[in-house]
Enzyme design. Sequence first.
Site, PDB file in Angstrom:
ATOM      1  N   HIS A  22       0.803  -1.219   0.000  1.00  0.00           N
ATOM      2  CA  HIS A  22       0.000   0.000   0.000  1.00  0.00           C
ATOM      3  C   HIS A  22       0.835   1.267   0.000  1.00  0.00           C
ATOM      4  CE1 HIS A  22      -4.543   0.711   0.969  1.00  0.00           C
ATOM      5  NE2 HIS A  22      -4.132   1.447  -0.047  1.00  0.00           N
ATOM      6  N   ASP A  65      -9.924  -1.270   3.858  1.00  0.00           N
ATOM      7  CA  ASP A  65      -8.671  -1.796   4.394  1.00  0.00           C
ATOM      8  C   ASP A  65      -8.897  -2.304   5.820  1.00  0.00           C
ATOM      9  OD1 ASP A  65      -5.933  -2.223   5.001  1.00  0.00           O
ATOM     10  OD2 ASP A  65      -5.319  -0.410   3.942  1.00  0.00           O
ATOM     11  N   HIS A  88      -6.441  -2.009   7.828  1.00  0.00           N
ATOM     12  CA  HIS A  88      -5.530  -1.108   8.537  1.00  0.00           C
ATOM     13  C   HIS A  88      -5.797   0.340   8.132  1.00  0.00           C
ATOM     14  CE1 HIS A  88      -3.533  -5.035   7.812  1.00  0.00           C
ATOM     15  NE2 HIS A  88      -3.266  -4.940   9.102  1.00  0.00           N
ATOM     16  N   ASP A 142      -3.433   2.815   7.858  1.00  0.00           N
ATOM     17  CA  ASP A 142      -2.352   3.381   7.043  1.00  0.00           C
ATOM     18  C   ASP A 142      -2.178   4.880   7.297  1.00  0.00           C
ATOM     19  OD1 ASP A 142      -2.058   0.857   6.035  1.00  0.00           O
ATOM     20  OD2 ASP A 142      -3.083   1.257   4.144  1.00  0.00           O
ATOM     21  N   HIS A 183       4.334   1.178   3.990  1.00  0.00           N
ATOM     22  CA  HIS A 183       2.992   0.761   3.558  1.00  0.00           C
ATOM     23  C   HIS A 183       1.943   1.041   4.626  1.00  0.00           C
ATOM     24  CE1 HIS A 183       2.922  -2.940   5.998  1.00  0.00           C
ATOM     25  NE2 HIS A 183       4.142  -3.192   5.580  1.00  0.00           N
ATOM     26  N   ASP A 211      -7.450  -2.379  -0.363  1.00  0.00           N
ATOM     27  CA  ASP A 211      -6.428  -3.308   0.109  1.00  0.00           C
ATOM     28  C   ASP A 211      -7.074  -4.679   0.250  1.00  0.00           C
ATOM     29  OD1 ASP A 211      -4.626  -4.835   1.707  1.00  0.00           O
ATOM     30  OD2 ASP A 211      -3.771  -2.981   2.528  1.00  0.00           O
ATOM     31  N   ASP A 261      -6.405  -7.060   1.961  1.00  0.00           N
ATOM     32  CA  ASP A 261      -6.513  -7.600   3.316  1.00  0.00           C
ATOM     33  C   ASP A 261      -7.756  -7.105   4.054  1.00  0.00           C
ATOM     34  OD1 ASP A 261      -5.962  -5.123   4.638  1.00  0.00           O
ATOM     35  OD2 ASP A 261      -3.823  -5.519   4.709  1.00  0.00           O
ATOM     36  N   GLU A 297      -1.691  -4.944  -2.220  1.00  0.00           N
ATOM     37  CA  GLU A 297      -1.321  -5.979  -1.249  1.00  0.00           C
ATOM     38  C   GLU A 297      -1.654  -7.390  -1.708  1.00  0.00           C
ATOM     39  OE1 GLU A 297       0.540  -5.584   1.275  1.00  0.00           O
ATOM     40  OE2 GLU A 297       0.431  -3.476   1.852  1.00  0.00           O
TER      41      GLU A 297
END
Length: 262
Positions: free
Chosen positions: A62, A85, A87, A89, A102, A212, A214, A257
């Site tokens: 990312h 996402d 996360h 970030d 990332h 993302d 994930d 990702e």
Amino acid sequence: GWRVKDAPDLDFESLAASTTTDNDSHSARHSSIVGAGCRALSESVRTEIESGHFPLILGGDHSIAIGSLAGILTSRPNTGVLWVDAHADLNTPDTSPSGNLHGMPLGLLVEGTGVDCGSIPGLEWLAEAAPSGAEGEPGSEVVRVPRLDPSSLVYVGLRDVDAGERDMIRRLGIKAFTMHDVDRYGIGAVTEMALSHLLDSDPTRPLHVSYDIDAVDPQHAPATGTVVRGGLTYREAHYVAEEAARCGNLASAEMVELNPTL
């Protein structure tokens, strides 16, 4: 239908070979190489936008969003961003537990995070004035990469957020929908609220989706290096993208990702 122009992969290997890393620090790991690659991506994205194309960027971790988002904001400063996402970030070199870039693209580009990009090797270009034309055409206006207003960002799917990022989200008033919200309200209501937040005050603004993989539960998307259980289901993951496209404002997107070797 869509006509697709497949741009060649950017030559990051050559950039890495010609980039000096002597001044890199553990608080922003590999910043010189990442910064050089993201600057090239930013220029490529700006070129495609100014040619009237829809940029679809495929990564890569990312950290590439530093480049894609910088290019998008330079060409379309009023862009709203839907960040799908696990996360946030939103780390900075001062808050990141790992120093991995990332986890910092939004920390570097959102207004109010307090980052001085001019002091980070390889990322000084984010703080410098540059020609607005993608290739620096003579006579083009000189601009600085705009920062993203916190009100122009919405998260969907969060479930692994660092302490410093949580504090930043609260302090800046960023709209965030965690997996708890998805469980409580359903993906339909969450997506509607997210898009309404971005579009109610500016119904014609362009939208960028940064997706993302994930964000999706690893049961459905295991090929990523930062898996977190309890993510979006197969249908929930598709629904967010479908509604973003259906709203009519989607102007750019990236998928990151994905690592097929994992």
